[in-house]
Design a protein around this motif. Structure first.
Motif, short mmCIF file in Angstrom:
data_model
loop_
_atom_site.label_atom_id
_atom_site.label_comp_id
_atom_site.label_asym_id
_atom_site.label_seq_id
_atom_site.Cartn_x
_atom_site.Cartn_y
_atom_site.Cartn_z
N ILE A 214 130.40 -2.08 49.52
CA ILE A 214 130.10 -1.68 50.90
C ILE A 214 129.85 -2.90 51.78
O ILE A 214 130.34 -3.00 52.91
CB ILE A 214 128.91 -0.71 50.93
N LEU A 215 129.10 -3.87 51.25
CA LEU A 215 128.82 -5.09 52.02
C LEU A 215 130.10 -5.86 52.31
O LEU A 215 130.32 -6.32 53.44
CB LEU A 215 127.83 -5.97 51.26
N ASN A 216 130.95 -6.00 51.28
CA ASN A 216 132.20 -6.73 51.48
C ASN A 216 133.12 -6.00 52.46
O ASN A 216 133.83 -6.63 53.25
CB ASN A 216 132.92 -6.93 50.14
N ALA A 217 133.13 -4.66 52.40
CA ALA A 217 133.95 -3.89 53.33
C ALA A 217 133.48 -4.09 54.77
O ALA A 217 134.29 -4.30 55.69
CB ALA A 217 133.91 -2.42 52.95
N LEU A 218 132.17 -4.06 54.99
CA LEU A 218 131.63 -4.30 56.34
C LEU A 218 131.93 -5.71 56.81
O LEU A 218 132.24 -5.94 57.98
CB LEU A 218 130.12 -4.04 56.35
N GLU A 219 131.84 -6.65 55.88
CA GLU A 219 132.14 -8.04 56.24
C GLU A 219 133.61 -8.20 56.59
O GLU A 219 133.96 -8.91 57.54
CB GLU A 219 131.77 -8.95 55.06
N ARG A 220 134.51 -7.52 55.84
CA ARG A 220 135.96 -7.66 56.07
C ARG A 220 136.36 -7.11 57.43
O ARG A 220 137.20 -7.68 58.12
CB ARG A 220 136.74 -6.91 54.97
N CYS A 221 135.71 -6.04 57.86
CA CYS A 221 136.05 -5.47 59.18
C CYS A 221 135.15 -6.02 60.28
O CYS A 221 135.11 -5.48 61.39
CB CYS A 221 135.98 -3.95 59.15
N LYS A 222 134.40 -7.08 59.96
CA LYS A 222 133.57 -7.79 60.94
C LYS A 222 132.51 -6.90 61.59
O LYS A 222 132.20 -7.04 62.77
CB LYS A 222 134.45 -8.43 62.02
N ARG A 223 131.95 -6.01 60.80
CA ARG A 223 130.88 -5.13 61.30
C ARG A 223 129.55 -5.39 60.59
O ARG A 223 128.54 -4.83 60.99
CB ARG A 223 131.26 -3.65 61.11
N LEU A 224 129.56 -6.24 59.57
CA LEU A 224 128.31 -6.50 58.84
C LEU A 224 127.32 -7.25 59.75
O LEU A 224 126.13 -6.96 59.74
CB LEU A 224 128.59 -7.31 57.58
N ARG A 225 127.83 -8.21 60.52
CA ARG A 225 126.95 -8.95 61.42
C ARG A 225 126.28 -8.01 62.42
O ARG A 225 125.09 -8.15 62.74
CB ARG A 225 127.74 -10.02 62.16
N GLU A 226 127.04 -7.02 62.91
CA GLU A 226 126.48 -6.04 63.85
C GLU A 226 125.34 -5.27 63.21
O GLU A 226 124.27 -5.09 63.82
CB GLU A 226 127.60 -5.09 64.29
N LYS A 227 125.54 -4.81 61.96
CA LYS A 227 124.50 -4.03 61.28
C LYS A 227 123.30 -4.90 60.93
O LYS A 227 122.14 -4.46 61.04
CB LYS A 227 125.09 -3.39 60.01
N VAL A 228 123.57 -6.13 60.52
CA VAL A 228 122.45 -7.04 60.20
C VAL A 228 121.66 -7.36 61.47
O VAL A 228 120.42 -7.43 61.44
CB VAL A 228 122.99 -8.33 59.54
N THR A 229 122.35 -7.55 62.57
CA THR A 229 121.66 -7.82 63.83
C THR A 229 120.79 -6.64 64.25
O THR A 229 119.64 -6.81 64.69
CB THR A 229 122.68 -8.13 64.94
#
Length: 732
Positions: A214-229
């Protein structure tokens, strides 16, 4: 030939005489030329080179060169006629081949994009079969990116529209699923009520393949930074800042569940050690749940730290840790214990990877601890001083000396002759009262304020120059604040209550008296230190004195106005139009005496004795002068009214001396007292008695009454008789 110099020859020919003609020089020039020809022939004849063969060889080379030029011209013509035709034909063939190649590349690019679309769709299907969000999202994301920037001509295909719509739809569905999965893994909730707020964390992230996927998928679509923020900002605003500012309870119920209870207490600020303890529990929990490496040693907690660590550090320092800096020097000397605790907490934040290992320190504020300490101590002393100034002025204490010593003899070791002479001059020049304050009453708040500034001075001399300078200026501000706060806050009392006016006057005089030498005491304690600013409080002395004078003067004017209003509102103001005075005349006089007696009861023992007697003398003199003026300006007074006035004024003579501590003071401090007594004598006496008191201009009446004033008074009191005329003729 090599040494032949034309200039030397010309100088020889033309400079051998002062005047010459061309006809004289031409033969010489011709002769020189002929000689040169002979020399040239001789030189050529003796030369080793065959000059003639060289010339012939040059002619042959010229002929060959001309033949070569003709041959090149012929070649050029052949190239232009035959070769250029072949070149133009080759260019036409090249252009045709280039167009054919462009068509092939155009078709190949379109086919490549079609194949890529098919490959991405296949990879997406494989990712879904393998239940891998990262593989699925990567395939769809790449597909969407490809469709956004396709090869030329791909947009005209029906496949383009279908692929773009389907790809975006699949991506949106995948993102929705991913966000739901993230919410399941990182659950937060706020339950707010008026008394408390309960925040719940339920974090299920772990080292499992699903979490990483799940983390890698969010990172690949450039949405992990949004969720972490989002998580970081929630953590900062809803959790960390409330923990710093409020009473909180942090409790880890299980490995994955934590609750933070924020109790809403007005005007409450938690101690720094409670804040650090709660933060340790919180970050320990977050480290256990979010310290998951998912890509190149990057973890969730490290990414959160990069987002909010600086803001958290600044808020923690400004709103919590700076408050730990004490406001007195004794506690500051033991501040190292607190800095050790803060340093341990910073090391803890680095270990849990919330803080980077370098370039971020909580303890940076300690580098400016002198400046912060000076600001805090200054603020503390100003707030303390203000609270003292707001206290009731009526709580009093006695200070000062009863009598001022007559001499300033120095007791101690013998002094040299120059020092003794200087002390004698000083003793003769400066009044002895300068260093003594007379016995009186002051408000306890004045002594409290003075004790406070002495504490400020003693603390300042133990600190660095930065702190010392700040506290010195703060001490000056305290006295300027006194000028601004006390008269404003106690304004109603100072306008209506005589005791408050007296105490405020004494307070100002007492503070001013101490400020005369306060700077010298400070300088003595600062001996040995180099200062870049002057230390003095002398300029504030007169300001404080003027403050006390002003309010006392205003109150004296109020008392004077009340006395005059009482007199002028009675029949004493209308003697000329009445034969007898009504009872209100005596009532007004007695009211004025009661007012003065009340002032005596309030002021005696409060003011210094000399100040009290001068103030009371001023008011009594004004009162008596007004009574004299009421009579001496009247043109006609009946006998009955004269008797009434004598009786009423006699009451003043009987009561007024009792307004002073020593009844004899009425004679020394009431300028019009003797004149007032003489006026009563005139009101009750006869013309014969007046003549005796006048005694040809040397009696008591002549000392206190002017001639015109006494003549007018006699005319008003007595009828026009020969005896009166004779007496008036004597009074000149």
């Amino acid at each position: 030939m090599a040494d032949y110099n034309v200039e030397d020859v010309l100088k020889t020919i033309f400079n051998n005489s002062s005047t010459w003609k061309p006809t004289d020089k031409i033969p010489l020039v011709i002769k020189e030329i002929e000689q040169l020809k002979v020399d040239m022939k001789a030189y050529i004849g003796s030369c080793d080179w065959d000059i003639e063969s060289i010339i012939n060889e040059g002619k042959e080379l010229c002929i060959e060169s001309k033949a070569l030029v003709d041959e090149m011209q012929q070649c050029k013509q052949e190239i232009e006629q035959e070769t250029m035709a072949e070149i133009l034909k080759s260019i036409e063939n090249h252009d045709q081949l280039s167009k054919e190649l462009q068509l092939v590349n155009f078709a190949m690019n379109i086919l490549y994009d079609v194949v890529q679309c098919g490959r991405y769709v296949k990879e997406f299907d494989e990712g879904r079969e393998a239940q891998s969000y990262s593989r699925s999202i990567e395939a769809v994301y790449d597909l969407v990116q490809l469709v956004e920037m396709p090869a030329e001509g791909f947009r005209e295909l029906d496949l383009y529209v279908n692929t773009k719509t389907t790809g975006q739809l699949i991506l949106d569905n995948l993102l929705h699923e991913l966000f739901n999965e993230w919410t399941e893994l990182v659950y937060t909730n706020i339950n707010a009520s008026p008394k408390k707020t309960v925040i719940t964390f339920k974090i299920k992230l772990d080292e499992s393949q699903m979490s990483r996927d799940i983390l890698n998928a969010l990172e690949r679509c450039k949405r992990l930074r949004e969720k972490v923020t989002e998580l970081g900002q929630f953590l900062l605003k809803e959790v960390l800042i409330p923990i710093i500012h409020n009473d909180c309870t942090v409790f880890a119920e299980t490995d994955i569940l934590m609750t933070i209870t924020i109790n809403h207490k007005p005007n409450y600020k938690p101690p720094y050690d409670h804040v650090i303890a709660n933060l340790r529990l919180l970050f320990h929990y977050l480290s256990n749940r979010l310290n998951i490496e998912f890509d190149c040693d990057r973890t969730i907690i490290r990414k959160i730290g990069s987002e909010i660590a600086v803001a958290f550090r600044d808020i923690l320092v400004e709103d919590c840790l700076i408050d730990t800096i004490p406001n007195n020097i004794n506690e500051l000397q033991s501040y190292g214990k607190i800095t050790s605790e803060i340093e341990d907490f910073q090391h803890f934040l680095t270990v849990v990877k919330f803080f980077p290992e370098e370039n971020l320190s909580i303890l940076d504020y300690v580098n400016n601890i002198d400046v912060i300490f000076s600001e805090k101590s200054s603020q503390y002393f100003l707030e303390t001083a203000r609270s003292i100034m707001l206290k009731d002025l009526s709580a009093t204490m006695s200070i000062g000396v009863e009598t001022i010593p007559e001499s300033n003899e120095v007791v101690g070791s013998p002094l040299d002759e120059n020092t003794e002479d200087a002390l004698k001059i000083l003793d003769a020049t400066i009044p002895k009262s300068l260093f003594y304050f007379p016995r009186c009453m002051i408000s306890k708040t004045a002594q409290e304020l003075l004790d406070l500034v002495y504490v400020m001075m003693e603390q300042a001399v133990q600190c660095s120059d930065v702190v010392c300078k700040k506290l010195y200026h703060t001490t000056r501000i305290v006295f300027e604040l006194y000028d601004a706060v006390v008269p404003y806050y106690h304004e109603n009392y100072l306008q209506t209550i005589p005791q408050y006016v007296a105490l405020f006057h004494n307070n100002c005089m007492y503070l001013a008296h101490n400020l005369q030498t306060f700077g010298d005491k400070w300088m003595i304690l600062m001996e040995g230190r180099e200062l870049d600013y002057p230390i003095s409080f002398v300029d504030l002395v007169q300001k404080l004195r003027d403050l006390g004078y002003h309010h006392l003067t205003v109150h004296m004017q109020q008392q004077r106005k009340q006395i005059l209003d009482n007199v002028r509102s009675s029949d004493l103001n209308s003697i000329v139009v009445k034969d007898l005075l009504s009872n209100n005349a005596e009532a007004a006089v007695r009211q004025c005496l009661r007012q003065l007696h009340l002032l005596k009861n309030v002021w005696i023992g409060v003011f210094p004795a000399n100040v009290f007697v001068r103030l009371m003398g001023t008011l009594v003199n004004m009162f008596v002068h007004e009574l004299i003026h009421r009579v001496c300006t009247v043109e006609d007074i009946s006998m009955e009214m004269a008797v009434q006035l004598g009786d009423i004024y006699t009451v003043v003579v009987q009561k007024a001396p009792g307004l002073f501590q020593n009844q004899e003071d009425v004679h020394a401090h009431v300028k019009s007292w003797a004149k007032f007594q003489e006026l009563i004598f005139v009101l009750r006496g006869s013309l014969k008695d007046i003549e005796k008191h006048w005694n040809d201009g040397v009696g008591p009446l002549s000392e206190h009454f002017k001639t015109d004033e006494l003549r007018t008074l006699i005319k008003a009191l007595f009828q026009n008789t020969q005896f009166r005329a004779n007496l008036l003729s004597k009074i000149k």
